[in-house]
Motif scaffolding. Structure first.
Motif, PDB file in Angstrom:
ATOM      1  N   GLU A  45       0.823  -1.208   0.000  1.00  0.00           N
ATOM      2  CA  GLU A  45       0.000   0.000   0.000  1.00  0.00           C
ATOM      3  C   GLU A  45       0.856   1.257   0.000  1.00  0.00           C
ATOM      4  N   ARG A  46       2.049   1.159   0.554  1.00  0.00           N
ATOM      5  CA  ARG A  46       2.979   2.299   0.574  1.00  0.00           C
ATOM      6  C   ARG A  46       3.868   2.333  -0.670  1.00  0.00           C
ATOM      7  N   GLY A  47       3.671   1.376  -1.567  1.00  0.00           N
ATOM      8  CA  GLY A  47       4.439   1.341  -2.809  1.00  0.00           C
ATOM      9  C   GLY A  47       5.874   0.891  -2.649  1.00  0.00           C
ATOM     10  N   LEU A  48       6.171   0.158  -1.562  1.00  0.00           N
ATOM     11  CA  LEU A  48       7.556  -0.215  -1.269  1.00  0.00           C
ATOM     12  C   LEU A  48       7.932  -1.599  -1.770  1.00  0.00           C
ATOM     13  N   VAL A  49       6.972  -2.485  -1.943  1.00  0.00           N
ATOM     14  CA  VAL A  49       7.265  -3.821  -2.452  1.00  0.00           C
ATOM     15  C   VAL A  49       6.245  -4.190  -3.520  1.00  0.00           C
ATOM     16  N   HIS A  50       6.636  -5.181  -4.316  1.00  0.00           N
ATOM     17  CA  HIS A  50       5.736  -5.736  -5.328  1.00  0.00           C
ATOM     18  C   HIS A  50       5.614  -7.228  -5.083  1.00  0.00           C
ATOM     19  N   LEU A  51       4.389  -7.718  -4.958  1.00  0.00           N
ATOM     20  CA  LEU A  51       4.122  -9.144  -4.729  1.00  0.00           C
ATOM     21  C   LEU A  51       3.549  -9.714  -6.011  1.00  0.00           C
ATOM     22  N   SER A  52       4.296 -10.610  -6.646  1.00  0.00           N
ATOM     23  CA  SER A  52       3.865 -11.168  -7.922  1.00  0.00           C
ATOM     24  C   SER A  52       3.172 -12.505  -7.713  1.00  0.00           C
ATOM     25  N   TYR A  53       2.574 -13.002  -8.777  1.00  0.00           N
ATOM     26  CA  TYR A  53       1.886 -14.300  -8.729  1.00  0.00           C
ATOM     27  C   TYR A  53       2.877 -15.400  -8.344  1.00  0.00           C
ATOM     28  N   GLY A  54       2.495 -16.238  -7.412  1.00  0.00           N
ATOM     29  CA  GLY A  54       3.368 -17.305  -6.949  1.00  0.00           C
ATOM     30  C   GLY A  54       4.100 -16.975  -5.661  1.00  0.00           C
ATOM     31  N   GLY A  55       3.838 -15.770  -5.114  1.00  0.00           N
ATOM     32  CA  GLY A  55       4.413 -15.429  -3.825  1.00  0.00           C
ATOM     33  C   GLY A  55       5.805 -14.857  -3.860  1.00  0.00           C
ATOM     34  N   MET A  56       6.282 -14.410  -5.039  1.00  0.00           N
ATOM     35  CA  MET A  56       7.605 -13.790  -5.126  1.00  0.00           C
ATOM     36  C   MET A  56       7.506 -12.324  -4.725  1.00  0.00           C
ATOM     37  N   VAL A  57       8.382 -11.896  -3.824  1.00  0.00           N
ATOM     38  CA  VAL A  57       8.358 -10.529  -3.294  1.00  0.00           C
ATOM     39  C   VAL A  57       9.606  -9.793  -3.773  1.00  0.00           C
ATOM     40  N   LYS A  58       9.407  -8.570  -4.274  1.00  0.00           N
ATOM     41  CA  LYS A  58      10.520  -7.731  -4.709  1.00  0.00           C
ATOM     42  C   LYS A  58      10.338  -6.338  -4.131  1.00  0.00           C
ATOM     43  N   LYS A  59      11.443  -5.705  -3.836  1.00  0.00           N
ATOM     44  CA  LYS A  59      11.377  -4.322  -3.389  1.00  0.00           C
ATOM     45  C   LYS A  59      11.086  -3.437  -4.590  1.00  0.00           C
ATOM     46  N   ARG A  60      10.028  -2.654  -4.500  1.00  0.00           N
ATOM     47  CA  ARG A  60       9.615  -1.839  -5.648  1.00  0.00           C
ATOM     48  C   ARG A  60      10.418  -0.555  -5.756  1.00  0.00           C
ATOM     49  N   PHE A  61      11.019  -0.134  -4.660  1.00  0.00           N
ATOM     50  CA  PHE A  61      11.795   1.106  -4.674  1.00  0.00           C
ATOM     51  C   PHE A  61      13.216   0.802  -4.230  1.00  0.00           C
ATOM     52  N   LEU A  62      14.180   1.071  -5.105  1.00  0.00           N
ATOM     53  CA  LEU A  62      15.583   0.807  -4.800  1.00  0.00           C
ATOM     54  C   LEU A  62      16.278   2.076  -4.341  1.00  0.00           C
ATOM     55  N   ASP A  63      16.882   2.031  -3.150  1.00  0.00           N
ATOM     56  CA  ASP A  63      17.676   3.156  -2.660  1.00  0.00           C
ATOM     57  C   ASP A  63      19.107   3.094  -3.168  1.00  0.00           C
ATOM     58  N   GLN A  64      19.610   1.882  -3.411  1.00  0.00           N
ATOM     59  CA  GLN A  64      20.952   1.724  -3.938  1.00  0.00           C
ATOM     60  C   GLN A  64      21.010   0.479  -4.810  1.00  0.00           C
ATOM     61  N   SER A  65      21.936   0.487  -5.754  1.00  0.00           N
ATOM     62  CA  SER A  65      22.088  -0.661  -6.634  1.00  0.00           C
ATOM     63  C   SER A  65      22.595  -1.862  -5.854  1.00  0.00           C
ATOM     64  N   LEU A  66      22.207  -3.034  -6.307  1.00  0.00           N
ATOM     65  CA  LEU A  66      22.761  -4.249  -5.727  1.00  0.00           C
ATOM     66  C   LEU A  66      24.247  -4.328  -6.040  1.00  0.00           C
ATOM     67  N   GLY A  67      24.996  -5.047  -5.205  1.00  0.00           N
ATOM     68  CA  GLY A  67      26.405  -5.259  -5.456  1.00  0.00           C
ATOM     69  C   GLY A  67      26.622  -6.041  -6.741  1.00  0.00           C
ATOM     70  N   TYR A  68      27.771  -5.828  -7.383  1.00  0.00           N
ATOM     71  CA  TYR A  68      28.071  -6.469  -8.669  1.00  0.00           C
ATOM     72  C   TYR A  68      28.011  -7.993  -8.554  1.00  0.00           C
ATOM     73  N   ASP A  69      28.531  -8.526  -7.465  1.00  0.00           N
ATOM     74  CA  ASP A  69      28.553  -9.977  -7.289  1.00  0.00           C
ATOM     75  C   ASP A  69      27.145 -10.556  -7.245  1.00  0.00           C
ATOM     76  N   ILE A  70      26.220  -9.827  -6.644  1.00  0.00           N
ATOM     77  CA  ILE A  70      24.834 -10.293  -6.576  1.00  0.00           C
ATOM     78  C   ILE A  70      24.163 -10.150  -7.934  1.00  0.00           C
ATOM     79  N   LYS A  71      24.360  -9.016  -8.592  1.00  0.00           N
ATOM     80  CA  LYS A  71      23.694  -8.752  -9.864  1.00  0.00           C
ATOM     81  C   LYS A  71      24.089  -9.753 -10.940  1.00  0.00           C
ATOM     82  N   GLU A  72      25.333 -10.197 -10.941  1.00  0.00           N
ATOM     83  CA  GLU A  72      25.755 -11.084 -12.015  1.00  0.00           C
ATOM     84  C   GLU A  72      25.173 -12.493 -11.887  1.00  0.00           C
ATOM     85  N   THR A  73      24.535 -12.802 -10.748  1.00  0.00           N
ATOM     86  CA  THR A  73      23.861 -14.091 -10.607  1.00  0.00           C
ATOM     87  C   THR A  73      22.371 -13.996 -10.927  1.00  0.00           C
ATOM     88  N   ARG A  74      21.840 -12.793 -11.165  1.00  0.00           N
ATOM     89  CA  ARG A  74      20.407 -12.602 -11.387  1.00  0.00           C
ATOM     90  C   ARG A  74      20.078 -12.654 -12.877  1.00  0.00           C
TER      91      ARG A  74
END
Length: 259
Positions: A45-74
């Motif tokens: 309701e505050r627009g901070l996360v997105h809940l997709s079909y199947g129960g996957m949760v993602k942060k809808r608002f990013l304050d900082q980029s993910l680290g390179y090591d994490i991003k390269e596995t996504r």
């Protein structure tokens, strides 16, 4: 009532892991699924996360980029195919800007043309250094360790003096309403300058970044000559776009493999 400290913990988890399931959150926080769903409802309701079909949760608002090591596995498979499709646009003797990030980096194995590449990404520069067909130019500027790339006023000044045939741009989030987005003003300014000095700016983004919001705007979607993305999310995004929007090239992994 939602538990405020637990809501903060949920956001902290999503900062580190990009996305997770309701089951993951319940296990990590040792609470019931019902408690997690109540917390997520408030965050949605505050627009901070997105809940997709199947129960996957993602942060809808990013304050900082993910680290390179994490991003390269996504979304690694999607990024590889996006990189391959981007290389279809290359022609011999082009001058090309390659932005920082793991999606743009996936172009490297498919570069076979003799081209000049201007980049601000250290990982991209190291990988391109082993390709004899590529003339490599590394932008000056201060290296941001989390991004492994150079972003400062010196970088902007250098990019303002170079005209490229194609600029391949990455983003931390994008939407039809807010455009292509990133997590700092200096990154947005560097990307914007590369776009302005390019004949053909192209946005490379995988579907995990669709409708992810950041504080800093790179450009409207209509600024890009082409957007290369993937999956069903991109189809819904394309349907929402107006006739004045850029060409959006979408594909699925299976359709690409049979070619």
């Amino acid at each position: 009532m939602p538990d405020v400290p637990r809501c903060r913990k949920i956001l902290n988890i999503l900062d580190n892991y990009d996305s997770c399931t309701i089951n993951d959150l319940a296990r990590l926080l040792t609470v019931s699924h019902m408690s997690i769903r109540r917390d997520l409802k408030q965050l949605q309701e505050r627009g901070l996360v997105h809940l997709s079909y199947g129960g996957m949760v993602k942060k809808r608002f990013l304050d900082q980029s993910l680290g390179y090591d994490i991003k390269e596995t996504r979304s690694s498979e999607s990024k590889k195919i996006i990189g391959q499709r981007a290389c279809d646009l290359l022609q011999p003797d082009m001058v090309v800007f390659m932005d920082g990030g793991t999606t743009v980096r996936e172009m490297i194995p498919y570069i076979q043309q003799p081209i000049t590449v201007i980049t601000l990404d250290l990982s991209i520069a190291m990988a391109l250094n082993s390709k004899p067909e590529v003339k490599l130019i590394l932008c000056p500027g201060e290296v941001i360790p989390r991004s492994r790339a150079c972003y400062n006023s010196e970088t902007i000044r250098y990019l303002s003096e170079r005209i490229t045939d194609i600029a391949f741009i990455g983003a931390d989030g994008y939407s039809s309403e807010f455009g292509a987005l990133t997590t700092s003003q200096i990154k947005a300014d560097c990307k914007w300058m590369a776009i302005r000095r390019s004949i053909q700016p192209v946005l490379l983004v995988d579907e995990s970044k669709l409708n992810i919001l950041c504080r800093y705007k790179i450009a409207d979607m209509s600024t890009f000559h082409q957007v290369i993305t993937d999956g069903e999310q991109s189809e819904r995004y394309q349907n929402a776009e107006s006739a004045s929007s850029p060409a959006i090239e979408k594909f699925t992994l299976e359709s690409r493999r049979v070619r």
